[in-house]
Enzyme design. Structure first.
Site, mmCIF file in Angstrom:
data_model
loop_
_atom_site.group_PDB
_atom_site.id
_atom_site.type_symbol
_atom_site.label_atom_id
_atom_site.label_comp_id
_atom_site.label_asym_id
_atom_site.label_seq_id
_atom_site.Cartn_x
_atom_site.Cartn_y
_atom_site.Cartn_z
ATOM 1 N NE ARG A 51 -2.027 -1.643 3.490
ATOM 2 C CZ ARG A 51 -2.459 -1.726 4.744
ATOM 3 N NH1 ARG A 51 -3.678 -1.325 5.037
ATOM 4 N NH2 ARG A 51 -1.678 -2.206 5.689
ATOM 5 N NE ARG A 60 -5.535 -5.713 -4.390
ATOM 6 C CZ ARG A 60 -5.692 -5.542 -3.076
ATOM 7 N NH1 ARG A 60 -4.647 -5.410 -2.282
ATOM 8 N NH2 ARG A 60 -6.901 -5.485 -2.539
ATOM 9 C CE1 TYR A 171 -5.644 -12.591 11.820
ATOM 10 C CE2 TYR A 171 -3.597 -13.694 11.244
ATOM 11 C CZ TYR A 171 -4.306 -12.536 11.476
ATOM 12 O OH TYR A 171 -3.685 -11.318 11.369
#
Length: 397
Positions: A51, A60, A171
């Site tokens: 990013r 993207r 997770y």
């Protein structure tokens, strides 16, 4: 915790592998990982692709994160972007730690601003038993992306990347990101048999994921344990380390012949966040190099590891937004402390923040290659009894 071990699969890398062919075996990154200190410290940065780069954001547009990871051409292009822009000494394969979970057939998505989300958390023995086996044929897009990237990188090495079993398990049990991973840690103690089964599953899929990258041409491997810092040393050693060792056993024994005719194996890096108290235990699972986060100085990390382990790290990402003289002084301090280790690859103590100015990254890389390299040479001259000019007198601002 008692997991079945897998013997190291001793295997000679194919002749066209970048390590075996000599393209990357003498590179600053690979030789430094193997404990040889060169004239200039090699540098790359975790999350260097992503990013912070405008070219990444443009590429993207309209593409989901996991879709981008599984599109070989796109994943390769994203991996190459920071190498072209910054001149770093390695590419790090663009992926996400939950990619092998998705490839195994588990429902997972990455939600912007939140991270990985699993709508069906794994909380019971039945849940663990229902986890699907990973068909290694599903790893074909990963192998293809690595091959494309390696072909474009030339003599710049690619580092393979995978999440460690505990972080994947956290997770899965939590169903997403968590501040304290209490559900995962509760399962660890309240239902150890189920926990062991879950860790065996995560170790198996992430080991296969990492191996696929190395066999396709990556020149080093990094196992990333985002959440291990939530654990005590006792819990890590007893409940987590065996699974990490099991995962890494899939990439041990991958041999090649170095330029000096010595037989070597692909170097393995292990990194965790907030894991200063776990460094020795994390090294003992089968790592060659220890990544160090920004919370502990490199000279102290080296002391804790007995002064014998190559290190990677550990610029504090917060300094990337500081005025250049402040950042410069911090980089030089990290380089200086890194000399306590046998060898040192400069990196961040975590990842590049998304709002980082890419120009700063490029400047740091150039500084390390040029000015900091000169400073290191001057330091060696001073050690030999010759006069030396301090880095403050010669560095640019």
């Amino acid at each position: 915790m008692s997991l079945p071990t897998i013997e190291a699969d001793v295997q000679v890398l194919p002749a066209d592998h970048p390590l075996q062919s000599g393209r990357t075996s003498a590179s600053p990154l690979v030789t430094t990982y193997q404990g040889t200190r060169g004239a200039v410290t090699p540098i790359w940065m975790m999350r260097q692709a992503g990013r912070s780069l405008p070219e990444y954001r443009a590429l993207r547009v309209g593409t989901d994160m996991l879709d981008a990871c599984l599109d070989p051409a796109m994943a390769s292009e994203i991996t190459l972007q920071p190498v072209r822009r910054h001149g770093v000494d390695a590419g790090i394969f663009f992926s996400d730690i939950v990619v092998p979970i998705k490839l195994a057939g588990v429902d997972v998505s990455i939600v912007a601003g939140k991270g990985p989300v699993l709508p069906h958390p794994v909380r019971t023995a039945a849940d663990v038993a229902a986890l699907p086996d990973l068909d290694e044929a599903a790893l074909a897009p990963i192998s293809e992306a690595v091959a494309l990237t390696v072909a474009a990188l030339g003599d710049t090495p690619l580092i393979g990347f995978a999440g460690a079993p505990f972080t994947l398990a956290a997770y899965l049990v939590e169903g997403g990101p968590s501040k304290d991973h209490i559900a995962a840690r509760t399962m660890m103690h309240s239902d150890p048999e189920t926990w062991q089964g879950l860790m065996r599953w995560t170790a198996t899929i992430t080991g296969a994921f990492l191996r696929a990258q190395l066999m396709a041409g990556a020149s080093a491997a990094q196992l990333f344990d985002s959440w291990a810092g939530a654990l005590s040393l006792a819990d890590y050693t007893a409940k987590v380390a065996p699974a990490s060792a099991l995962a890494l056993s899939r990439v041990h024994g991958l041999q090649y012949t170095a330029p000096d005719a010595a037989t070597r194996t692909v170097p393995i890096v292990h990194f965790g966040v907030g894991t200063g108290e776990l460094l020795g235990a994390m090294h003992d699972v089968g790592a060659d190099v220890m990544g160090v986060d920004y919370r502990i100085p490199l000279d102290e990390a080296s002391r804790r590891l007995g002064g014998t382990v190559p290190l990677q790290g550990n610029i504090d990402p917060a300094f990337l937004a500081a005025p250049w003289p402040v950042l410069e002084a911090h980089v030089l301090d990290v380089l200086d402390r890194g000399r306590a280790a046998p060898s040192h690859v400069l990196n961040l103590g975590h990842g590049v923040p998304p709002d980082t100015d890419p120009v700063v990254i490029t400047r740091v890389v150039s500084f390390v290659h040029d000015v900091a390299g000169d400073a290191a040479a001057r330091g060696s001259d001073a050690d030999a009894g010759t006069s030396a000019t301090t880095s403050a007198e010669t560095s640019t601002s």
